[in-house]
Design a protein around this motif. Structure first.
Motif, PDB file in Angstrom:
ATOM      1  N   LEU B 406       0.836  -1.205   0.000  1.00 51.32           N
ATOM      2  CA  LEU B 406       0.000   0.000   0.000  1.00 51.32           C
ATOM      3  C   LEU B 406       0.868   1.250   0.000  1.00 51.32           C
ATOM      4  O   LEU B 406       0.625   2.205  -0.746  1.00 51.32           O
ATOM      5  N   THR B 407       1.890   1.236   0.827  1.00 56.75           N
ATOM      6  CA  THR B 407       2.783   2.391   0.886  1.00 56.75           C
ATOM      7  C   THR B 407       3.389   2.664  -0.480  1.00 56.75           C
ATOM      8  O   THR B 407       3.473   3.798  -0.928  1.00 56.75           O
ATOM      9  N   ARG B 408       3.792   1.596  -1.127  1.00 56.84           N
ATOM     10  CA  ARG B 408       4.436   1.743  -2.419  1.00 56.84           C
ATOM     11  C   ARG B 408       3.462   2.310  -3.453  1.00 56.84           C
ATOM     12  O   ARG B 408       3.820   3.171  -4.247  1.00 56.84           O
ATOM     13  N   ILE B 409       2.234   1.822  -3.418  1.00 63.31           N
ATOM     14  CA  ILE B 409       1.261   2.296  -4.402  1.00 63.31           C
ATOM     15  C   ILE B 409       0.930   3.762  -4.170  1.00 63.31           C
ATOM     16  O   ILE B 409       0.801   4.547  -5.101  1.00 63.31           O
ATOM     17  N   LEU B 410       0.808   4.142  -2.900  1.00 60.00           N
ATOM     18  CA  LEU B 410       0.378   5.505  -2.595  1.00 60.00           C
ATOM     19  C   LEU B 410       1.503   6.534  -2.682  1.00 60.00           C
ATOM     20  O   LEU B 410       1.261   7.718  -2.881  1.00 60.00           O
ATOM     21  N   THR B 411       2.738   6.088  -2.526  1.00 60.05           N
ATOM     22  CA  THR B 411       3.858   7.042  -2.583  1.00 60.05           C
ATOM     23  C   THR B 411       4.014   7.579  -3.998  1.00 60.05           C
ATOM     24  O   THR B 411       4.103   6.813  -4.933  1.00 60.05           O
ATOM     25  N   PRO B 412       4.035   8.887  -4.149  1.00 57.57           N
ATOM     26  CA  PRO B 412       4.129   9.456  -5.501  1.00 57.57           C
ATOM     27  C   PRO B 412       5.445   9.103  -6.162  1.00 57.57           C
ATOM     28  O   PRO B 412       6.473   9.032  -5.504  1.00 57.57           O
ATOM     29  N   LYS B 413       5.401   8.905  -7.456  1.00 59.79           N
ATOM     30  CA  LYS B 413       6.647   8.663  -8.169  1.00 59.79           C
ATOM     31  C   LYS B 413       7.103   9.919  -8.889  1.00 59.79           C
ATOM     32  O   LYS B 413       8.177   9.965  -9.446  1.00 59.79           O
ATOM     33  N   THR B 414       6.231  10.928  -8.915  1.00 61.79           N
ATOM     34  CA  THR B 414       6.648  12.211  -9.479  1.00 61.79           C
ATOM     35  C   THR B 414       6.458  13.270  -8.400  1.00 61.79           C
ATOM     36  O   THR B 414       5.706  13.066  -7.461  1.00 61.79           O
ATOM     37  N   SER B 415       7.128  14.385  -8.579  1.00 62.68           N
ATOM     38  CA  SER B 415       7.061  15.420  -7.562  1.00 62.68           C
ATOM     39  C   SER B 415       5.646  15.973  -7.443  1.00 62.68           C
ATOM     40  O   SER B 415       4.968  16.208  -8.431  1.00 62.68           O
TER      41      SER B 415
END
Ligand SMILES: Nc1nc2c(ncn2[C@@H]2O[C@H](COP(=O)(O)OP(=O)(O)OP(=O)(O)O)[C@@H](O)[C@H]2O)c(=O)[nH]1
Ligand SMILES: [Mg+2]
Lengths: 282, 661
Positions: B406-415
């Motif tokens: 879940l953390t990985r999915i929710l963490t933004p990959k762009t600024s």
């Protein structure tokens, strides 16, 4: 058999009950000795664990994707320039500088969705190395600066009780730069380049923040999510300089990991500066 | 036919790889290699349940071996229809682990070296040396599969033309099959075998031709699925003849590589089952009968430690006790031993009930069903075959894996730093004849989700940061939309900036009434903003249903004509299963229709604003559904009626809320 039924429930809680001596069946003996071994190991584990958590020993490798963290780890810990690909999970290994000098090295993936995991390992770190690909830094400047900002913020917001790890910035892949002036070697060139570009980008971030109100700042009750860590010098609002960073000294090193075959016999492997530093400081 | 094939550790170390073409070879060592893209864009993004990944004309398939944290990847030209890739992957997986288990175990241990085990210094691993036999094995595997595929194709062709004759022509078939077995003889027995093999193949074909779906599953994780169809005969053999390391493969080993000869009665699953027994033998040891017991003990242990908020564990408690009561008897010494030494390998069967409960839990939190399914499947895939310590229950392992996922999915990959992005654009150096264009943000979404209201909140925030904002009223559709914005602008211009005076002149409305072309109005607004020194233009668009194609085309036109700096999708926190449909269709329509109108690559949604966040309490599943579908970050949360009710999403809080009971 009755005694045996008790083992599982007690085994999880404490080391005391080991009715090995009561049974002479070789299988039981085996199970028993395994239990003893396990308890011993977990005891040692707990003991050493406690010691490491109070004072960090590890070298933490962070930095943008494809910078060369995994390569640096494989070279320092295994002495091998392994072929690598994008990491999906953390690697933890050990560096042996001498039989007496050994410390863990932790390689955090650079992918934006995974890079945040480094904060969990800060308490066990003695040094944090931010690895930058100096051959692509000008293209990726903004993203690299964002990542470095996260690291600077995390370091400066450690609780005072905790020892702040040293920060190194590795201007990596310096072998890909062409030394222009003959007086400069590629390592210094890489360092200068990385330092100038990152300083400029971080200053942009600092300027954009100063006087800005972040979204949480709108509500009264919101705790600040402001990313700090960019303060420099005595006075508020001075432009960002690595040399005057509030968090202390930042060490810049030029490095490279030469791939198979390209290393000349007897010549440098590209990581001496790091190895020397580790030798002196870890 | 293949382009690239690799075996690597999840941490990033490549154990073995081979490129089959010079282009693939060159690409393989760069950051943009297909394998790197696969990891970055599919595997880390949690899209592991998809069957195939395509990039730059390559198709990639992969399989995990969680016990040793390995990924096996095969890349080939997308246009090729290679039927044997799944079989190749699972065969590689089984054979690789069978041959090199000790090396792999040592390697994985040394790369998880926690500080305490430092004394066990990593022996030097020379992969070239360790896996030097693999090249030959791999060649045999590949050749076998390729020739089998060729054979299949040929005989299928023939069987459709002259079905009756096929079985009667075995000798020619056996000539086509390359003799992989060095000792292979062409005596009568061999021929008889070939005849038998061919018959079996033909028998199995009916199912194989139509059943692509079935195959996918078997290729994915053979070590759990296929142990059901392993024949007892092979089981015995695997026990006595398991080979480690560098030993020269015996004739029997070679025979298992010989796919040109179908094993009788193994049907179309034959490859998946190769050597699976070697995996099963060493790990099972009857632990299965003890799962229940061991679970319960761990449960008590973890309950004390984790406290009452350990929701997943709580939700699963009934399951645990059920298991334990049905298997209440005490195990053998062997299993106690196994338990005490802490080796327990997670199987599909162990995980299934836990994952099912987890899925229900996610849905209760308003995560869309499809997304719950995929997330849980992904978690399962990352755990099957993994060893868990004796102090860690299955529930706990799953909970940790879910939380990570879940953390990985929710963490933004762009600024998500909009201010920085705005300031960067505004301060970018310009050519002398160029005029600075304002930063433009388009707000899109379905009807009635609160686009205009939340646009005004964003406007307020920008004004507070000293920026001049122009609001473009491009909702020329719904009556009252323009008036609504006018009220907001009046309000905003009367509110002070940072408490000092009013903000007149800092915000303006750009309107052209109703019924006009929205794309044109947006264009004019941006030009107006540029000429009057505005910093930001916020474009309000009409709400529309995702299935209304004419309106979606109109929106895509607005996007392609004006190329806004950000396209923000506004959606409600209340949305459940609909979230998936809305976002997929908006994203796709924007990409498809805007690229069709000629401005190069289509652009999709850049991020989301979720409204009515305050009304859902901890049922925050919409945040997960939305980020999963788009892969994009949530920029803002709208959480009330006033201008200051705008928040930023905190990943850890959302993860906590979702896991909470
Ligand atoms: N020329 C050159 N290439 C290098 C050097 N160090 C690493 N590389 C290459 O850079 C690529 C990326 O290296 P990795 O170590 O996988 O990068 P990473 O930082 O671990 O990347 P992530 O796992 O994605 O975060 C690999 O192809 C390496 O071979 C170097 O000093 N010189
Ligand atoms: Mg890496």
């Amino acid at each position: 058999m009755n005694a045996m039924t008790d083992i599982p429930s007690q085994g999880s809680e404490g080391p005391e009950v080991i009715p090995v001596t009561a049974m002479f069946n070789p299988q039981i003996m085996m199970a028993g000795s395994a239990l003893v071994a396990l308890l011993l190991i977990s005891f040692i584990f707990l003991l050493t664990r406690r010691r490491t958590s109070s004072k960090g020993t590890a070298l933490l490798l962070v930095g943008p994707p494809d910078a060369g963290k995994t390569s640096v780890m494989s070279q320092t810990a295994f002495g091998q320039p392994w072929q690598t690909q994008t990491s999906m999970q953390i690697n933890m290994s050990a560096v042996t500088l001498s039989p007496k000098k050994m410390f863990p090295v932790i390689d955090i993936p650079g992918h934006p969705r995974l890079r945040g995991q480094f904060t969990e390992h800060l308490p066990s770190s003695k040094a944090v190395a931010f690895v930058v690909d100096s051959s692509t830094i000008s293209r990726n400047a903004a993203a690299v600066a964002e990542h470095l900002h996260l690291v600077l913020h995390a370091l400066t917001s450690l609780p005072p009780s905790q020892h702040q790890p040293a920060l190194l910035i590795l201007a990596h892949k310096s072998d890909l730069l062409k030394a222009t002036a003959s007086s400069q070697n590629t390592h210094t060139l890489a360092i200068n380049r990385v330092k100038t570009i990152l300083e400029r980008e971080l200053e942009k971030r600092r300027a954009s923040q100063s006087g800005g109100i972040n979204i949480e700042g709108l509500g009264d009750e919101g705790e600040s999510t402001e990313l700090g860590g960019l303060q420099c010098g005595e006075k508020e609002g001075a432009s960002f300089k690595f040399d005057e960073w509030e968090g202390g000294e930042i060490i810049f090193l030029g490095t490279s990991v030469l791939q198979n075959g390209s290393a000349k016999e007897g010549s440098s492997n590209g990581l001496e500066s790091l190895q020397q530093w580790l030798q002196d400081n870890m | 036919m293949l382009d690239h094939c690799s075996i690597s550790h999840k941490g990033g170390v490549v154990l073995w790889s081979r490129s089959f073409t010079p282009e693939a070879e060159q690409l393989a060592s760069t950051a943009a290699s297909p394998v790197n893209s696969l990891v970055r864009e599919a595997l880390i993004e949690g899209r592991t349940t998809e069957e195939k990944y395509e990039k730059d004309g390559y198709a990639l398939k992969w399989t995990f071996l969680n016990e040793f944290e390995l990924i096996f990847v095969v890349a080939y030209q997308r246009i090729l229809q290679l039927t044997y890739v799944d079989d190749l992957l699972s065969a590689m997986k089984n054979l690789f682990v069978q041959c090199y288990q000790p090396v792999l175990a040592a390697f994985v241990a040394s790369i998880h070296n926690v500080s305490t085990t430092l004394t066990v210094q990593a022996a030097s691993f020379d992969f070239k040396q360790s896996f030097k036999t693999w090249d030959a094995y791999f060649d045999k595997l590949l050749k076998g599969l390729e020739s089998q595929a060729a054979l299949d194709r040929k005989s299928r062709l023939r069987s459709t033309v002259r079905p009756a004759v096929v079985a009667a022509t075995p000798p020619s078939e056996s000539d086509n099959a390359p003799a992989l077995n060095p000792e292979s003889t062409t005596d009568e027995q061999q021929i008889a075998l070939n005849v038998q093999a061919l018959k079996n193949r033909l028998k199995g074909r009916g199912g194989r031709r139509g059943g692509k779906v079935g195959r996918v599953g078997s290729g994915r994780d053979s070590n759990t699925e296929s142990d059901s169809d392993v024949q007892p005969k092979r089981k015995a053999k695997a026990k006595t003849q398991r080979k480690w390391g560098d030993e020269v493969p015996t004739e029997a080993d070679m025979a298992t590589l010989d796919f040109s000869m179908d094993k009788p009665d193994s049907g179309s699953e034959n490859i998946g089952s190769v050597d699976v027994q070697s995996l099963v033998d060493q790990t099972s040891l009857g632990t299965r009968t003890n799962d229940g017991m061991y679970e319960v003990r761990d449960w008590d242990f973890s309950k004390e430690k984790d406290g009452a908020d350990d929701a997943i564990a709580n939700a699963l408690k009934p399951l645990d006790s059920k298991v334990s009561s049905s298997e209440g008897t005490l195990g053998t010494l062997g299993s106690i031993f196994a338990r005490l030494t802490g080796s327990k390998v997670l199987t599909d069967a162990d995980l299934k009930p836990v994952l099912e409960a987890m899925k229900q839990h996610l849905m209760k939190k308003n995560v869309a069903m499809e997304i719950s399914d995929k997330v849980c499947e992904g978690v399962g895939e990352s755990l099957v075959g993994k060893k868990v310590g004796s102090f860690q229950s299955i529930n706990n392992a799953v909970r940790v894996a879910l939380s990570t996922s879940l953390t990985r999915i929710l963490t933004p990959k762009t600024s998500t730093d909009l201010l920085l992005s705005i300031r960067t654009k505004l301060s970018a150096p310009l050519a002398s004849n160029q005029q600075r264009t304002p930063y433009s943000i388009a707000f899109v979404g379905v009807n009635g989700v609160g686009k205009s209201t939340n646009l005004s909140k964003v406007c307020f925030w920008l004004i507070q940061n000293g920026l001049r904002v122009l609001i473009a009223a491009c909702d020329t559709f719904r009556s009252g939309a323009v008036e609504q914005l006018r009220v907001h602008v009046r309000n905003l211009s009367m509110l002070g900036i940072n408490g000092a005076g009013d903000s007149k002149g800092r915000v303006e409305l750009f309107e052209r009434g109703y019924g006009k072309d929205a794309a044109g109005i947006a264009r004019e607004a941006i030009n107006y903003g540029r000429d009057h020194d505005f910093d930001v233009v916020l474009i309000d668009t009409a709400g529309r249903m995702q299935d209304n194609e004419p309106l979606m085309r109109a929106l895509a036109k607005l996007v392609s004509v004006n190329n806004p700096d950000r396209i923000i999708f506004v959606g409600e926190a209340l949305v459940g299963n609909e979230a998936v449909d809305q976002l997929t269709k908006f994203d796709r329509a924007l990409r498809d229709f805007s690229s069709a109108s000629g401005t190069g690559r289509g652009r999709g949604i850049d991020g989301m604003l979720i409204t009515k966040w305050d009304t859902v309490d901890d049922k925050v599943g919409a945040a997960l559904s939305m980020t999963y579908v788009t892969g994009q970050p949530i920029f803002f949360l709208g959480c009330g009626q006033t201008y200051t009710d705008l928040r930023q999403l905190r990943v850890s809080n959302v993860v906590q809320a979702i896991l909470k009971n």
